[in-house]
Structures are given as structure tokens and as C-alpha cells.
Design a protein around this motif. Structure first.
Motif, PDB file in Angstrom:
ATOM      1  N   ASP C 169       0.816  -0.850   0.268  1.00 30.62           N
ATOM      2  CA  ASP C 169       0.600  -0.103   0.180  1.00 30.62           C
ATOM      3  C   ASP C 169       1.416   1.068  -0.109  1.00 30.62           C
ATOM      4  OD1 ASP C 169      -2.089  -0.825  -0.291  1.00 30.62           O
ATOM      5  OD2 ASP C 169      -2.900  -1.371   1.866  1.00 30.62           O
ATOM      6  N   ARG C 170       1.789   1.086   1.004  1.00 31.28           N
ATOM      7  CA  ARG C 170       3.068   2.648   1.470  1.00 31.28           C
ATOM      8  C   ARG C 170       3.538   2.604  -0.585  1.00 31.28           C
ATOM      9  NH1 ARG C 170       2.993   3.941   6.084  1.00 31.28           N
ATOM     10  NH2 ARG C 170       4.331   5.881   5.778  1.00 31.28           N
ATOM     11  N   VAL C 171       4.078   1.434  -1.086  1.00 33.65           N
ATOM     12  CA  VAL C 171       4.621   1.711  -2.594  1.00 33.65           C
ATOM     13  C   VAL C 171       3.678   2.270  -3.124  1.00 33.65           C
ATOM     14  CG1 VAL C 171       6.031   0.504  -3.961  1.00 33.65           C
ATOM     15  CG2 VAL C 171       6.044  -0.243  -1.256  1.00 33.65           C
ATOM     16  N   VAL C 172       2.502   1.846  -3.451  1.00 37.28           N
ATOM     17  CA  VAL C 172       1.588   2.319  -4.144  1.00 37.28           C
ATOM     18  C   VAL C 172       1.348   3.723  -4.453  1.00 37.28           C
ATOM     19  CG1 VAL C 172      -1.005   1.691  -5.460  1.00 37.28           C
ATOM     20  CG2 VAL C 172       0.709   0.291  -4.651  1.00 37.28           C
ATOM     21  N   PHE C 191      11.134  -2.739  -0.791  1.00 34.51           N
ATOM     22  CA  PHE C 191      10.436  -2.943  -2.123  1.00 34.51           C
ATOM     23  C   PHE C 191      10.644  -1.856  -2.696  1.00 34.51           C
ATOM     24  CE2 PHE C 191       9.589  -6.560   0.677  1.00 34.51           C
ATOM     25  CZ  PHE C 191      10.158  -7.442  -0.015  1.00 34.51           C
ATOM     26  N   GLY C 192      10.771  -0.021  -2.628  1.00 35.96           N
ATOM     27  CA  GLY C 192      10.239   0.685  -3.086  1.00 35.96           C
ATOM     28  C   GLY C 192      10.825   0.553  -4.926  1.00 35.96           C
ATOM     29  N   GLY C 193      11.934  -0.209  -5.625  1.00 41.59           N
ATOM     30  CA  GLY C 193      11.695  -0.413  -6.367  1.00 41.59           C
ATOM     31  C   GLY C 193      10.235  -1.267  -8.035  1.00 41.59           C
ATOM     32  N   VAL C 194      10.016  -1.757  -6.752  1.00 44.87           N
ATOM     33  CA  VAL C 194       9.054  -2.092  -7.726  1.00 44.87           C
ATOM     34  C   VAL C 194       7.752  -1.338  -8.691  1.00 44.87           C
ATOM     35  CG1 VAL C 194       6.673  -4.332  -7.303  1.00 44.87           C
ATOM     36  CG2 VAL C 194       8.810  -4.684  -5.257  1.00 44.87           C
ATOM     37  N   SER C 195       7.432  -1.567  -9.289  1.00 40.53           N
ATOM     38  CA  SER C 195       6.720  -0.445 -10.017  1.00 40.53           C
ATOM     39  C   SER C 195       4.890  -0.740  -9.543  1.00 40.53           C
ATOM     40  CB  SER C 195       6.244  -1.708 -11.905  1.00 40.53           C
ATOM     41  OG  SER C 195       5.158  -3.002 -11.810  1.00 40.53           O
ATOM     42  N   PRO C 196       4.527   0.520  -9.663  1.00 43.54           N
ATOM     43  CA  PRO C 196       2.918   0.700  -8.496  1.00 43.54           C
ATOM     44  C   PRO C 196       1.954  -0.673  -9.672  1.00 43.54           C
ATOM     45  CG  PRO C 196       4.499   2.190  -9.967  1.00 43.54           C
ATOM     46  CD  PRO C 196       4.977   1.366 -10.159  1.00 43.54           C
ATOM     47  N   GLY C 197       2.107  -0.716 -10.253  1.00 41.81           N
ATOM     48  CA  GLY C 197       1.130  -1.597 -10.416  1.00 41.81           C
ATOM     49  C   GLY C 197       1.099  -2.891  -9.977  1.00 41.81           C
ATOM     50  N   THR C 198       2.630  -3.645 -10.408  1.00 41.48           N
ATOM     51  CA  THR C 198       2.825  -5.069  -9.486  1.00 41.48           C
ATOM     52  C   THR C 198       2.528  -4.553  -8.396  1.00 41.48           C
ATOM     53  OG1 THR C 198       4.407  -4.687 -10.849  1.00 41.48           O
ATOM     54  CG2 THR C 198       4.555  -6.586  -8.920  1.00 41.48           C
ATOM     55  N   ALA C 199       2.487  -3.402  -7.647  1.00 40.14           N
ATOM     56  CA  ALA C 199       2.612  -3.280  -6.492  1.00 40.14           C
ATOM     57  C   ALA C 199       1.588  -3.556  -6.061  1.00 40.14           C
ATOM     58  CB  ALA C 199       3.125  -1.815  -5.715  1.00 40.14           C
ATOM     59  N   ARG C 200       1.090  -2.770  -6.874  1.00 41.74           N
ATOM     60  CA  ARG C 200      -1.004  -2.698  -6.502  1.00 41.74           C
ATOM     61  C   ARG C 200      -1.651  -3.951  -6.668  1.00 41.74           C
ATOM     62  NH1 ARG C 200      -4.101   1.198  -6.762  1.00 41.74           N
ATOM     63  NH2 ARG C 200      -2.551   2.957  -7.796  1.00 41.74           N
ATOM     64  N   SER C 201      -1.379  -4.913  -7.331  1.00 44.08           N
ATOM     65  CA  SER C 201      -1.578  -6.494  -7.384  1.00 44.08           C
ATOM     66  C   SER C 201      -1.412  -7.362  -6.128  1.00 44.08           C
ATOM     67  CB  SER C 201      -0.939  -7.328  -9.078  1.00 44.08           C
ATOM     68  OG  SER C 201      -1.379  -6.307  -9.758  1.00 44.08           O
ATOM     69  N   ILE C 202       0.082  -6.987  -6.029  1.00 42.10           N
ATOM     70  CA  ILE C 202       0.435  -7.457  -4.931  1.00 42.10           C
ATOM     71  C   ILE C 202       0.238  -7.095  -3.159  1.00 42.10           C
ATOM     72  CG2 ILE C 202       2.060  -8.144  -2.349  1.00 42.10           C
ATOM     73  CD1 ILE C 202       4.622  -7.854  -5.282  1.00 42.10           C
ATOM     74  N   ALA C 203      -0.221  -5.924  -3.246  1.00 48.87           N
ATOM     75  CA  ALA C 203      -1.005  -4.902  -2.684  1.00 48.87           C
ATOM     76  C   ALA C 203      -2.570  -5.932  -2.281  1.00 48.87           C
ATOM     77  CB  ALA C 203      -1.321  -3.778  -2.097  1.00 48.87           C
TER      78      ALA C 203
END
Lengths: 328, 250, 690
Positions: C169-172, C191-203
Motif C-alpha cells: 500500500d505504501r509503495v503504491v 521494495f521501493g523499486g517495484v512498479s506501481p502496477g505490480t505493487a498494487r496487485s501484490i497489495a
């Protein structure tokens, strides 16, 4: 009133037993008081007639003998019928039996056949006018009853050993008689007599118990207890819970609240301190002997005789002394 | 299989008895009462026999005062079917009279087996069983230490002095029971409750004349107090002497 | 929107299924008989707060205790977060951030993060403990280790998904690190380097996983021994093991009840619903069994198995009785120690019962009624209650018991003592001591200050008589006007009651009450903890109300008041190891009085404590009627205990119970030790001025 006394002379295996002489001795004393005769009855297999004369030595004036193969073993029905028939026929004042194992079975049958009560297990007997008076321990020996018999005849059984056989020799008339009815037709039959003191005496039956506790220190020392029991000859071996728990003896030997509860004539406690658990099982023994190294041990509170000392020394000495005493 | 067991109510023995003022009985104040020990073995033996056969009836009979019904109830609570109380004001010492009362009741009752304890632990005569057998003209074994019943026949063992004998007898028969045949069961509360509803018949006892009575009762002399004879092996001869002369057990 | 509807469906299904199982389990409780358990609500709430929420009992074992308490407290805190997550699943707009002022919400977030971290750490250690260390009490026949590992893993996954969801959530949202969410802030940096899209999916996946795991966890509980998560707090509320009422008191029993055919319990239907709830609440931690003197010394008794058996039998029969399909009881909840006993066809299940099918006679007779199991149970289960009820059934309904206790029953009935002694000899221990009997006081129209209830042991056992003599000497020295009942005293019935013979017990107890009331007795002192407990705590059930004081407390009071003239010279420094009596300690909470008495009597005494002491004290082996039974299996309990006492290196052993006296003295004898064993009264009497 009849003055003669009838005595039953017990035999086993074709021989008279010691109690036969006791019965005749007791009958003699009664006959001396009435001025009558003592008549004894004997039953056994062939050859028993030859033994009957010995009863004259103890005061029998006449002996009636019945010989029959069916009397080789105890034959309760035929024997009771025979004794009752003699008792009826002779018009006796008293019929005397001994409360031995056999007598305990026979005496009430005879009384029953004669239609009278039985004064059993008497420790004394005397005549009082036309009554017969005896003493009889009741309530497990804690009370002595004086019993008066007015029945005719008076049938009594005396406790074995209550009368000491005493010689009053005379030559007894020996008569042979036929059994009453056919002794082989008895409904109750002895099929086997298990002779001898072969089997280990049961704790419940043994007149003497020698019992060991942890004071023996080790399992192997328990043989001292067994040797002392053997010296008595009529003793069983017991043990405390501590000893059976430790596996020195089987659990079936345990005497106490959670084991067997016994009251033999003599209880010898070897190396037993006398915990409540143990006392609850043997306290009612008639005579208690305690051997223990600790003079403060509670067992001495219930013991009649105590020896303070090392059981490993005292017991072998006692075994030797008992053997010597039994020997003579 | 129909079995009768004749039982007696006796005082608990582990007390110091006192003699009643009459001098002919013990003082009953404070005594506890229960079934005579050997009668308990007899009741248990009867129950085990009927249980083993899977059918049958066990009837207990007693001669005694009203309070003897407690003893009958105890037998009922152990599992006995019904009870008969032959009522008297006081139990006579005359064993023939008691046997007559019992025989009158048992006669014609159709019993296969009539059991007694080998003796009552209070009067210690051991005569009522065999006399009853004579009155009923039944075969009898007194003081059986083992008892088996099979095929209308009984086998028993009797202990003799240093020996034993095995006996065989036909049924119906009378047997008096020694210790060791069967240890009496402890009544469950369920049994005690059930016993309250079981039949208990009361009849007057037909005693007849009494020809044996207790003229006096007395206490035996006090046991001498225990004593320590000495220390070690040195005390052994004195012990043996006392066992021979005083205790008379050797 | 679709997601929310989907989530709502899942939530309703999950809660519905849980509710179905919950009502099913509640219905099964009614297999047991009814019992009122809501009296004294404040005491019950206090127990919930102290034992439940405060985890006081679980902390008796500090290592496992701290770990469990971390998980428990963590769950309590995290439940708040779970509510938010589940609510947000349905109403995306829902959030505590909108409802709470920012600082408070910050604290909320911080608490979630910290406790989630704490739970995760604790779970990792717990897993390590169960899989690698393997403590003995968690081993054994069919203990649910698989269930435990599964549930621990589930908790770990819950925590991990919670963190992942917060982190991504923070990353997104590319939020700055916040002190309120220290753990996810650090993770978000990682995990700051993860793309927002991937991050959203993971979240999203994490949130869903977390919520689904949560619902799965909830629905798994009714099939698992971890049902205790739900039942332990109510169980503690309804329990009587720490009060309300006097602890350790056996259930009253109406023997006159009409139409009753069975007495005591042979099956779960004869137990109370609370006993069955105990079954639900057991998580098989084994603390009871680890503390059980019978189990420790190799006897066939495990209090844990008793409780698990109650649950198994409930699961076997209750569905049939309550009209459910037999399969409704899941294998896991019906499993555990002894699960091979039940099962089979419907007919077979009906034919089974708790007694014999599950619990054998030997297990029941091995119990010393020492209460160590009850004392230890973190969720206030009463194992002893079940054992006592089953014993009652054995004796009262079936007349089944070890044959060696029949003489004890008969002696209690005929002789008024569990041994065959003459009632007339009861007062003989006092010969020559100038002790007055109650009857003598009454004859003079006087009343004593206290009645000394001597008890059977001190009346008839030669060793224990010395305790009575010592106590009488102390009372005389202190000038107390006391009386004894002598031959009017009789067994109070406690041994019969503990051995299951309630009928005999009530007979004896009513007799005793009649005697005590006839003399208008109000205050009683006794040297026997069993008499003390029975007369003081259990006689009220039968209408006998007296103040009963154990001699340890009484002597301590006399010493405090300086009423006992003691010699003051100092002897040598004496080390005395004190053995706690169960009926004094665990049953009545008297721990200090005997120790204080020893210290006051002997100013130079040091009281040594064996490893198991006070409420953890090991029984001597005599309780529960074991005094009158054989101990044929395993090591002797008294030897085990005496070894421990001698292991302190003490110069003498002290007890405050005549039964302990016998057992510990026998233990010392068996071990070949010359170390003397004294009752505390003897120690004090030995110091009396002459």
C-alpha cells in the motif's frame, strides 16, 4: 437316668487319631462322676479292630467297632448314622466328640439325627445335676459363654487339646457291629484325600505365621523367615507391603490392610516396624512376637513378646531353639 | 437353580465387649451389626452360582429380631432375589431350635441348594447347617472351602488338619461355606436402592423347646501386657519358654 | 464494486458457516446435564481478567508463557485491525483513519505493526520449539502436533500478509516512511523499486489473502483443538476452579433423588455441560499431565487424556443424540490421545461410553486427587471433577474398585475409621496428658475454646499419635481450653468420598455433624489437612457449618501472640525442607503458615525448598484414597517426592499432614536415609520450655 457316656474315637487312614484318646479321657471323667461306663465307637477299614484296644488304656470300658471298606475315607452319612444308632440304642447321658475338622462335620449330624442341639467346641465340661454344663468361647474368643444342656442325650464336641489325653487303663470289651444301613450307599462321598502338609499353608489357615519386613535389609535374607517357618512346621510365610512392593515376595504374601487380614495363634514379626497398614492386617493375632532393632518401633506396642536386636542374628538363634523345642 | 442362604445378624467383633447386667449376654449398647462373615461368603457363592448359570433365584432366610431385617436388606442389596424373616424376640443359643425353624421354612421350597456360613462368628457353633440337613434329610458338606455345581452334582473341598478332602454329592444338598470360596461383593448404591423394593416376608419362627441355653457370659482374663524380653540372641531362650508355657503355642 | 460484492458473498458464507458450526457445538454441550454457572459474576469476571486476559496461569511457565501471551495479546489488538479489513472489504470507504483523530489513529497503526511483529516472532519461536526442541509434554501418543504446526503456520501467514499488504500500500501510494508504521515503512523502502502496477496487485492479493486466511482460520477453529481461541475465555468465566465458592470441593450429590438409576458419571450425558466445554477448551498443552504425580511416576493416568476423551466422546455421541449426521464431528476435534477408542457404526457409537470405551478403571484409580492438574490448566479446566464423577459411578452404580479398598470401606462403616481399630481406643493417645473430652466439658456445663479434631491417623497410627501429643502439649502450654471427642469422634468420611463412595461418606459425615452439633461446636482445630478440608469446606453441603483451622495456622497465631513459651537458646543452624500437603496448599492456599511456624519455632532454621514447592508441590502419593490402594505400576510416588526433598541436602524434613508423614517417612526408609521427618507441631513442641 442313664449313667453311661458314649465317646466317638476318630480315625483316619486306618489309625486312631490323638483326639480319639481325648474324647475317651473326657468321657471317663464324666463317667466317673455318674458312676457309669465309657463306651467308645470306632469305624474304619479292615484292621481297625486291632487298634481299638488302645482306647481301654484311656478308660473305655467297652469299644464298639465297625469295619467296612467304605470307612477307609471319612464317610459322613454312614458314620453319623452309626454313631446315632449306638447313642439311641445304649441310652447314654452324654455323647462326646471332638471338634476336629472331621468332628465339626460329624457332631452336628449326630445331634441332628438324635433330635437334640449340639454344644460345640467346648473348652470344659461337667455335670450339674441332670444338666450338662460346658464353657465355650464366643465372639472370636472375646467372651466366654457357659452353656447349659438339658437335652437327652447331651451331645457335645470338645475343642481339640482342651482335654489332655490321660491314661486310666482297663481292659476294654471289644465288640464288633454292623454298620447302620449300607455305608457304600452314602450320598456324600469322599473322592480324594489330599494327604500331608505338602501344599504351602494358606495364610488364612495357618496356625502360625512368620512375617518379614524391610528390617531384613535384603531379599536374600528372607530365607531366614522361611527357615523359622519351617522350624515351626505349621507356619505360613507373610510379608509387609514394603517387601512385596520391592518384589522380595509375591503380592499374595502381603499381610495388612491392602493384603491379607489374618489372626493366627502365633504371629512372629521379623524386622517389621508396624505401620498402620500392617497392624490393620495382623493385630487380632492371638499371640504376637516382634523382633526389631528399634526399641521404639510401633510393633512392640501390639506385641506380647519382643526382642530388640538384629534380626539377622536373633532369627537363626530362634529357629534353632524352636527346632530343639519341637524335637523333644 | 434355586438357592437358599441362611444368614445371621451378628455384632462387629472388633470391640471390647461388656457383659449385660443379666450376665447371660453381651451388652449391646454401641455395638455395630452386620452379616456374619461366613454368611457373606455363602451369599456371594450363591450369587456367583446363579450368575454363572445365567438363571436362578437366591433367597435369604434369617432367624432374628426385627433388626435382622437390616441384614436381609444387605443381602438383597448384594443381588439376592427375596428374603424371609423368621421372627423371634431374641436369637436362642439352641442350634437345634434354629435348625427346626429354618427346616420348617425350607421344607418343600424346591431349593436345589441350601447354603450356610460354616458358623456364625458370634456363637461359633457351626451346627445349624448340618442339623438342618438332617431334619430335611439332605446330603450335607460342612465347612466347604471350595464348591462347584455342575450337572445336578456338587463337588466340594474340606480342609483337614494338615490335609484336605474332596467330596462329591447329589443335589439338592446343604453346604456350609468356609472362607475362600468367594469374597463377598460390596453392595453398590444402586443395589441398596433396589433392595428397598425387593420382597421381604416376615413369619414367626417355629423354634420349639429350647434345650441349650447360655447360663452366664464372662470376659476372659485380660491378656498380659506386652513386654520386651531383652536384647539380641540372649533373649531367645526366654521367648521359647514363654511360647511353650504361657502362650502355649509351641 | 464487483470485488466488494464478491467479498460480501465470501464474508456472509464464511460467517454463516462459522455460525452453523458454533450453534452445533453449543447444542452438543446440552448433551451434558444442566448446571448453574453464572453465580458471583464479579469473581468470574475477575478470573477472566486475571487468568484469561492477564494470562496468569500460562505465565507459570515463563518461556512458553511469554510466547503464548504475545500471540494472545497480539491477537486481541490485531482483532481491531481485522475488523477494519473485513469492513473495508465490503465498504471500501470504511476506515479508522476517518473515525479517529490522527494521533490516535497513528497509535492504532503502531499497535498493529508492533503486535503483528511480536506475534510473528513468537510464532516462529513456537514453531521452532515444537519442531526442533520438542518439549516432553507436547509429545506422546497422538498429540495433535500436525494441527499445532498447521495453525501456527496459518498465524504466520496472516502476519506476513498483513505486512505485505501494508508495505505495498505504501509503495503504491509512494508514502514517506512513518514512525507509526515502522516495519512496513522499512519494508516499503526495500521494495521501493517495484512498479506501481505490480505493487498494487501484490497489495490487493495480500489484502485478499489476509482476509480469506482470517475467515479460513475462523472456520478451521471448530474443527481443531485451537477451538480454545474461542472457548477459553468463556470457559474461564464459567469455571469454578479458582472460585467462586471454595476450590477443590466435590460436587454435592442427592442420593435420595427419586428414580435415579445411575450415580456419578459413566458417559458424557452424566457430566455437566461445563465438563463438555472443558473438552472444547483443551488445547492439549499437557501442563496438567506434566504436573500429575501419577503420570510422572509411570502410571496409566494423563489428565489431558481424560479431558480429550470427554471431547472425543462428545463428538462421537452428541451429533447422533442431537439429530446431526455422524460425520458432522470432524476427525481432528474427535482425535487426540486415545482416539482409537471410539468410532465405528452408529450402533457401535451408541454402545460406547466414556467409561471403559475411552477411560479405563486403572486410570481413574491412579489419581491422588492432588489438584496439580487443575492448578496448572491455563484455561481453568477441571480434570479432577470428571475423575471424581467417574469414580462415583464405578463405586455407587457398578461396585467396581480395587479389591484392596473394600476393607477400608467396611472398616469405615463398621469401625468408624478406614482401618479396623476399636472405636473405644480412639482417645488412648491422650492417656496421661490430662486432655478433657467434650463429654466431660458438657458434664460440667462448660464449653472449651476449641475442639481438637484428632482424625483417624493421629488416633490410631503410632507415628501419627506423636503429632497429636505434640499438638496437645502446645495447646496446654499456651493455656488453650480445648477438648477432644475421644470415642465419639469417627471418620469424617473424606476417604470414602474421594474413593467415590458418596453413600458411605454422607453416612459418616451426617453422623459427625450430629455429634458436633450436639456439643454446639463452633471452632475446630485439626492436625490433618484432609479433616480440615472436609469439615471446613465440604460439610456445609450437608448443613455442618464450623470454623475449622489447620494446626499450622493455629500454631502460627499462638506464636505470633507469644502465647507459647519457647526456649530461646540457639541451636545449630538447621536446614529443614518442608513438603507441602495438597489439601493444605492447593486446596486451601495455606503455604506460608507452616513455613512461618518452622521459622518462628526455630529461630535459626533455614527452610529449604525442593524444586517443586508451594502450589507446584508434588503429592506424597496418599491422596484420593491412594493410602488404601496398592501402587503396583511405575515408580512409587513417595520415593520420587522424598528423593526431591532429600536432594535439598536438608537436615530434616517437615510435613504438616499425618498421611504425608507416613509416605515421606516410608520414602526415606526405602531410600535408606536417616534424615528424620517431623510434623511442624513436633518441631514446635520440641522447643517448648520444660
Amino acid at each position: 437316668m442313664a449313667n453311661n457316656i458314649l465317646a466317638f474315637a476318630e480315625s483316619r487312614g486306618g489309625d486312631l487319631r490323638k483326639v480319639a484318646y481325648e474324647a475317651v479321657t473326657a468321657a471317663r471323667a464324666l463317667a466317673d462322676a455318674t458312676g457309669g461306663e465309657v463306651h467308645a465307637v470306632v469305624a474304619g477299614p479292615s484292621g481297625i479292630t486291632a487298634k481299638a484296644g488302645a482306647l481301654g488304656t484311656y478308660g473305655a470300658d467297652a469299644v464298639t467297632v465297625v469295619e467296612h471298606p467304605a470307612f477307609a475315607d471319612y464317610n459322613p452319612e454312614a458314620l453319623a448314622a452309626f454313631v446315632a444308632e449306638r447313642a439311641k440304642g445304649g441310652g447314654y447321658r452324654v455323647v462326646v466328640l471332638i471338634a476336629s475338622a472331621q468332628g465339626k462335620d460329624l457332631a452336628p449330624r449326630v445331634a441332628g439325627k438324635l433330635g437334640v442341639p449340639l454344644a460345640s467346641d467346648l473348652t470344659t465340661i461337667r455335670l450339674d445335676g441332670d444338666k450338662v454344663v460346658g464353657t465355650h468361647p464366643v465372639n472370636t474368643g472375646k467372651v466366654i459363654a457357659t452353656v447349659t444342656l438339658t437335652a437327652n442325650p447331651a451331645v457335645v464336641s470338645l475343642r481339640p487339646g482342651a482335654v489332655t489325653a490321660a491314661e486310666k487303663p482297663r481292659t476294654a470289651r471289644i465288640e464288633t457291629a454292623a454298620p447302620a444301613g449300607d455305608p457304600a450307599a452314602s450320598r456324600v462321598k469322599v473322592t480324594q484325600t489330599i494327604a500331608g502338609n505338602t501344599a504351602k499353608l494358606d495364610l488364612g489357615d495357618a496356625p502360625v505365621i512368620v512375617s518379614g519386613g524391610r528390617g531384613l535389609k535384603a531379599a536374600e535374607n528372607f530365607k531366614l523367615v522361611e527357615e523359622l517357618a519351617a522350624a515351626f512346621g505349621n507356619a505360613a510365610v507373610g510379608a509387609t507391603r514394603a517387601v512385596t512392593d520391592d518384589g522380595w515376595r509375591p503380592h499374595s504374601d502381603q499381610i495388612g490392610q491392602t493384603g491379607r487380614q489374618v489372626s493366627p495363634n502365633l504371629y512372629v514379626a521379623v524386622g517389621i516396624s508396624g505401620a498402620i497398614q500392617h497392624l490393620a492386617g495382623m493385630r487380632t493375632s492371638k499371640t504376637i512376637v516382634a523382633i526389631n532393632k528399634d526399641p521404639e518401633a510401633p510393633i512392640f506396642k501390639v506385641a506380647d513378646y519382643g526382642i530388640v536386636g538384629d534380626v539377622l542374628e536373633v532369627v537363626p538363634a530362634l529357629t534353632a531353639a524352636v527346632k530343639a523345642a519341637k524335637g523333644h | 437353580m434355586k438357592i437358599a442362604v441362611c444368614i445371621k445378624r451378628v455384632p462387629e467383633m472388633d470391640v471390647r465387649f461388656k457383659i449385660a447386667p443379666s450376665g447371660t449376654s453381651v451388652d449391646e449398647t454401641g455395638l455395630k451389626w452386620d452379616m456374619s462373615d461366613f454368611d457373606g461368603y455363602a451369599v456371594e457363592a450363591a450369587l456367583q452360582l446363579t450368575e454363572k448359570l445365567g438363571n436362578g433365584e437366591v433367597v435369604v432366610v434369617t432367624v432374628g429380631p426385627d433388626a435382622a431385617q437390616e441384614t436381609l436388606r444387605k443381602a438383597l442389596s448384594m443381588g439376592v432375589t427375596r428374603a424371609v424373616h423368621l421372627k423371634v424376640d431374641a436369637i436362642p443359643f439352641d442350634n437345634f431350635a434354629i435348625a427346626r425353624a429354618l427346616a420348617t421354612e425350607l421344607q418343600g421350597g424346591g431349593y436345589d441348594l441350601i447354603l450356610f456360613g460354616k458358623m456364625s462368628i458370634d456363637s461359633s457353633n457351626g451346627a445349624v447347617g448340618p442339623i438342618t440337613a438332617e431334619l430335611l434329610n439332605l446330603p450335607c458338606v460342612a465347612a466347604a472351602s471350595k464348591l462347584e455345581i455342575a450337572n445336578g452334582k456338587g463337588t466340594a473341598r474340606r480342609e483337614l488338619e494338615g490335609a484336605a478332602e474332596l467330596l462329591e454329592f447329589p443335589l439338592p444338598a446343604v453346604v456350609s461355606i468356609d472362607e475362600g470360596v468367594a469374597r463377598p461383593r460390596y453392595p453398590s448404591l444402586k443395589g441398596i436402592m433396589a433392595a428397598k423394593k425387593k420382597p421381604l416376608e416376615v413369619k414367626p419362627a417355629q423354634l420349639g423347646d429350647l434345650r441349650m441355653t447360655v447360663s452366664t457370659m464372662a470376659l476372659p482374663p485380660d491378656r498380659p501386657p506386652g513386654r520386651i524380653l531383652g536384647e539380641g540372641v540372649a533373649a531367645v531362650p526366654e521367648l521359647v519358654r514363654l511360647l511353650q508355657t504361657e502362650a502355649k503355642v509351641l | 464494486m464487483t470485488q466488494n460484492v464478491l467479498f460480501l458473498l465470501v464474508l456472509v458464507a464464511a460467517l454463516g458457516f462459522f455460525s452453523y458450526n458454533a450453534q452445533r457445538l453449543v447444542r452438543y454441550l446440552t448433551t451434558g446435564h444442566d448446571e448453574h454457572r453464572t453465580d458471583h459474576p464479579w469473581t468470574r469476571l475477575r478470573n477472566v481478567v486475571v487468568i484469561g486476559i492477564g494470562q496468569s496461569k500460562i505465565l507459570r511457565e515463563p518461556f512458553a508463557g511469554i510466547l503464548h501471551a504475545s500471540v494472545f495479546w497480539g491477537f486481541v489488538i490485531l482483532t481491531l485491525g481485522s475488523i477494519e479489513i473485513l469492513a473495508r472489504g465490503v465498504f471500501p470507504a470504511f476506515g479508522f483513519d476517518r473515525m479517529l483523530p490522527t494521533p490516535v489513529h497513528g497509535l492504532f497503526l503502531l499497535s498493529q505493526e508492533l503486535f503483528a511483529g511480536l506475534v510473528l516472532a513468537a510464532v516462529v519461536v513456537l514453531l521452532y520449539r515444537r519442531l526442533v526442541i520438542k518439549p516432553r509434554r507436547l509429545q506422546g501418543d497422538k498429540v495433535h502436533s500436525g494441527d499445532a504446526v498447521f495453525i501456527l503456520s496459518m498465524i504466520a501467514a496472516l502476519m506476513v500478509t498483513l505486512f505485505l499488504s501494508a508495505t505495498f500500500d505504501r509503495v503504491v501510494e509512494a508514502r514517506h516512511a512513518a514512525a507509526f508504521q515502522p516495519i512496513s515503512s522499512v519494508l516499503a523502502l526495500v521494495f521501493g523499486g517495484v512498479s506501481p502496477g505490480t505493487a498494487r496487485s501484490i497489495a490487493t492479493a495480500s489484502t485478499w489473502s489476509h482476509a480469506l486466511l482470517l475467515l479460513a482460520f475462523l472456520n478451521y477453529l471448530p474443527y481443531s483443538k485451537h477451538l480454545h481461541v474461542i472457548t477459553s475465555l468463556p470457559n474461564t468465566f464459567f469455571s469454578n476452579t479458582s472460585g467462586p465458592g471454595q476450590v477443590g470441593v466435590m460436587r454435592p450429590m442427592d442420593l435420595e433423588a427419586e428414580g435415579v438409576e445411575t450415580f456419578g458419571a459413566s458417559d458424557v450425558k452424566d457430566l455437566s455441560w461445563k465438563n463438555l466445554l472443558d473438552g472444547y477448551s483443551c488445547t492439549e498443552c499437557g501442563r496438567c499431565t506434566a504436573a500429575c504425580p501419577a503420570n510422572i511416576t509411570g502410571k496409566p493416568l494423563s489428565p489431558r487424556k481424560i479431558v480429550v476423551n470427554v471431547r472425543q466422546r462428545t463428538m462421537e455421541i452428541a451429533p447422533l443424540l442431537k439429530g446431526d449426521r455422524a460425520e458432522a464431528a470432524h476427525a481432528v476435534l474427535a482425535g487426540g490421545e486415545g482416539d482409537d477408542a471410539g468410532g465405528g457404526t452408529v450402533g457401535e457409537r451408541v454402545g460406547h461410553r466414556l467409561l471403559d470405551t475411552y477411560i479405563t478403571e486403572d486410570e481413574l484409580w491412579a489419581c491422588t486427587s492432588c489438584r496439580a492438574c487443575v492448578q496448572e490448566c491455563p484455561v481453568s479446566i477441571d480434570q479432577l471433577d470428571v475423575i471424581n464423577e467417574l469414580r462415583r459411578n464405578l463405586v455407587l452404580t457398578e461396585s467396581r474398585f480395587p479389591e484392596e479398598i473394600q476393607p477400608a470401606f467396611e472398616a469405615m462403616e463398621r469401625n468408624g475409621a478406614p482401618w479396623k481399630f476399636q472405636p473405644a481406643d480412639r482417645g488412648r493417645w491422650a492417656d496421661g496428658l490430662g486432655v478433657t473430652t467434650m463429654a466431660e466439658f458438657a458434664e460440667r456445663n462448660e464449653r472449651p475454646d476449641v475442639l481438637f479434631w484428632v482424625g483417624c491417623m493421629a488416633s490410631f497410627d503410632d507415628r501419627a499419635k506423636k503429632i497429636a501429643v505434640a499438638f496437645a502439649r502446645i495447646l496446654n502450654a499456651a493455656g488453650i481450653r480445648f477438648a477432644i471427642l475421644a470415642q465419639e469422634e469417627s471418620c469424617n468420611g473424606d476417604p470414602a468420598r474421594r474413593m467415590g463412595n458418596e453413600y458411605l461418606y454422607q453416612m459418616l459425615a451426617r453422623q459427625a455433624i450430629e455429634t458436633l452439633d450436639r456439643y454446639h461446636v463452633t471452632t475446630i482445630v485439626t492436625t490433618c489437612p484432609h479433616c480440615f478440608h472436609q469439615i471446613g469446606n465440604e460439610y456445609p453441603q450437608l448443613g455442618g457449618h464450623y470454623e475449622v483451622i489447620h494446626h499450622s495456622t493455629y500454631i502460627e497465631r499462638l506464636l505470633q501472640q507469644e502465647l507459647v513459651p519457647l526456649r530461646t537458646e540457639n541451636g545449630k543452624q538447621l536446614v529443614v525442607a518442608y513438603h507441602d500437603s495438597c489439601y493444605l496448599g492447593r486446596y486451601n492456599d495455606v503455604y506460608d503458615a507452616p513455613r512461618e511456624t518452622l521459622k518462628r519455632a526455630l529461630p535459626v532454621v533455614t527452610v529449604a525448598e525442593p524444586p517443586r514447592n508451594r502450589s507446584r508441590g508434588l503429592c506424597c502419593g496418599a491422596g484420593g484414597g491412594r493410602m488404601w490402594m496398592e501402587e503396583r505400576v511405575g515408580k512409587r510416588i513417595n520415593v520420587e517426592r522424598t528423593e526431591e526433598l532429600l536432594g535439598t541436602g536438608a537436615d530434616a524434613l517437615a510435613v504438616a499432614c499425618p498421611f504425608c508423614m507416613t509416605m515421606i517417612s516410608d520414602g526415606a526408609k526405602a531410600l535408606g536415609s536417616d534424615v528424620p521427618v517431623y510434623d511442624i507441631a513436633e518441631v514446635v513442641a520440641g522447643q517448648l520450655e520444660r
